[in-house]
Scaffold this motif. Sequence first.
Motif, PDB file in Angstrom:
ATOM      1  N   ALA A 154      -2.024  -1.863  10.242  1.00  0.00           N
ATOM      2  CA  ALA A 154      -0.750  -2.410  10.713  1.00  0.00           C
ATOM      3  C   ALA A 154       0.308  -1.321  10.774  1.00  0.00           C
ATOM      4  N   VAL A 155       0.341  -0.461   9.762  1.00  0.00           N
ATOM      5  CA  VAL A 155       1.304   0.648   9.758  1.00  0.00           C
ATOM      6  C   VAL A 155       1.003   1.610  10.902  1.00  0.00           C
ATOM      7  N   ASN A 156      -0.274   1.879  11.179  1.00  0.00           N
ATOM      8  CA  ASN A 156      -0.633   2.699  12.339  1.00  0.00           C
ATOM      9  C   ASN A 156      -0.034   2.119  13.619  1.00  0.00           C
ATOM     10  N   ALA A 157      -0.185   0.799  13.788  1.00  0.00           N
ATOM     11  CA  ALA A 157       0.319   0.138  14.991  1.00  0.00           C
ATOM     12  C   ALA A 157       1.838   0.247  15.086  1.00  0.00           C
ATOM     13  N   LEU A 158       2.524   0.103  13.968  1.00  0.00           N
ATOM     14  CA  LEU A 158       3.986   0.229  13.975  1.00  0.00           C
ATOM     15  C   LEU A 158       4.394   1.636  14.383  1.00  0.00           C
ATOM     16  N   PHE A 159       3.718   2.643  13.844  1.00  0.00           N
ATOM     17  CA  PHE A 159       4.018   4.017  14.242  1.00  0.00           C
ATOM     18  C   PHE A 159       3.796   4.207  15.742  1.00  0.00           C
ATOM     19  N   ALA A 175       6.703  -2.216   4.623  1.00  0.00           N
ATOM     20  CA  ALA A 175       5.297  -1.911   4.883  1.00  0.00           C
ATOM     21  C   ALA A 175       4.813  -0.771   3.989  1.00  0.00           C
ATOM     22  N   PHE A 176       5.668   0.199   3.718  1.00  0.00           N
ATOM     23  CA  PHE A 176       5.295   1.285   2.820  1.00  0.00           C
ATOM     24  C   PHE A 176       5.106   0.781   1.390  1.00  0.00           C
ATOM     25  N   ASP A 177       5.936  -0.170   0.987  1.00  0.00           N
ATOM     26  CA  ASP A 177       5.757  -0.775  -0.336  1.00  0.00           C
ATOM     27  C   ASP A 177       4.413  -1.493  -0.412  1.00  0.00           C
ATOM     28  N   GLY A 178       4.059  -2.181   0.673  1.00  0.00           N
ATOM     29  CA  GLY A 178       2.785  -2.880   0.709  1.00  0.00           C
ATOM     30  C   GLY A 178       1.616  -1.928   0.603  1.00  0.00           C
ATOM     31  N   LEU A 179       1.704  -0.795   1.293  1.00  0.00           N
ATOM     32  CA  LEU A 179       0.629   0.187   1.249  1.00  0.00           C
ATOM     33  C   LEU A 179       0.496   0.782  -0.153  1.00  0.00           C
ATOM     34  N   ALA A 180       1.628   1.012  -0.801  1.00  0.00           N
ATOM     35  CA  ALA A 180       1.620   1.626  -2.132  1.00  0.00           C
ATOM     36  C   ALA A 180       0.947   0.753  -3.180  1.00  0.00           C
ATOM     37  N   LEU A 181       0.856  -0.548  -2.928  1.00  0.00           N
ATOM     38  CA  LEU A 181       0.223  -1.454  -3.893  1.00  0.00           C
ATOM     39  C   LEU A 181      -1.220  -1.074  -4.190  1.00  0.00           C
TER      40      LEU A 181
END
Length: 414
Positions: A154-159, A175-181
């Motif tokens: 999802a983060v790839n798509a946003l970028f 989204a970065f907080d979600g990835l850090a989990l």
Amino acid sequence: MLTAARLGAAALSAALLTGIAAGPALADVAPPTVPDGLYGKSDPTYDGVWRQSLALTALTAAGITPADSAVGWLTGQQCEDGGWPSFRNAGAACDAKFEDSNATAVAIQALVALGGHQEAVDKGVAWLKTNQNADGSWAYNPGNPGDADSTGLAVNALFAAKTDPAGVAKAGKSAFDGLALFQLGCAAPADQRGAFAYQADPAGGALTPNALASAQAALAAGGGHLPVATSVRADAAPKALVCPSDASAAPGPVSHADSGEAVGAHLTAQLAAGGAHLTLTTPGAAPTPDYTATAWATLALTQSGHPQQAAGAVDWLTKEGATWTKGGTDAGATATLLLVAQAAHRDTAALTGQLTALGPTPKAAEATASATQAPKEKKEDGGIGQYWLIGIGLLVGVGGGLLLSLQRKRNSHL
């Protein structure tokens, strides 16, 4: 649990390791006929949108203009609310519970690469925003706990859509907080720091490193998307996470600023230890080479400016490519390997030909390399890729397409 085919290059290998269901089960039904315009000849039920998106992204980066039927098939799979399912039969109504973030994310990246599909891209991004979890993560299917693979995609798509992931948030969690989990930090053993888990253990919240989760999340942590750009190059190896001598003094998540380098250092170490490839470990089965995870690791390292750390894995994938791609007949694997070769500035002519032969005759082939291919690649392949593309363009122009037709006939009997 969904079958391994559905998640394919996405999240299921990690789900199998954790024993967590990735989405709603599907009834056993006869496989659908492969539609016109779709790349590959295998049952598309579980990976149709995935492999089509990768194929369109890779071929566009190779300077190929795909057939309208190929692009139209992908855009036709999008649901009215903006999401994509893994596959739906033509004319069948969308069922929201079968829309998934992985298919949606790679479809967005493909349409951005193709250009001219802004409305569909915007609707896809809106779907991702709507279906983000309250902790900032994404699940494969909405309504389930998030996972590293889906969040990374999802983060790839946003970028790709030029949407800052830091500004995409739910309940104050970006989204970065979600990835850090899902990233292991200083509290983990030294050889696990920087890795990503697929999901936290539901019983105690522990994070267990996972090869595919680490590789796919790494591209997002490094700020990348498909196709991978190679404009940045660092002379040093990725920086391992710096931790205090007392690890308990740093129990918090890895910061976004350190995330990409930390997972890059972990992947570099894992590739070195594994003989230039990552390994799939499934309970009850012998460890096997993980082609998909290795490919995504090379893309992530290259994106982060560390192509020298990816070079050995690229060599290994090139050597083992025929096994992974089933002789160039697996569209998803062939497209992924082509994306790797493009990012690494390797000879792409053969892979481009194999992938082109798996779908409808393209509209045109540009005589020059696309903007995503650096001049270095043209020098290294001796111009072969460029002349091949010119040849395909001429064949299409005169209405022959003989080579592609013969290749498709051959593949139909495999």
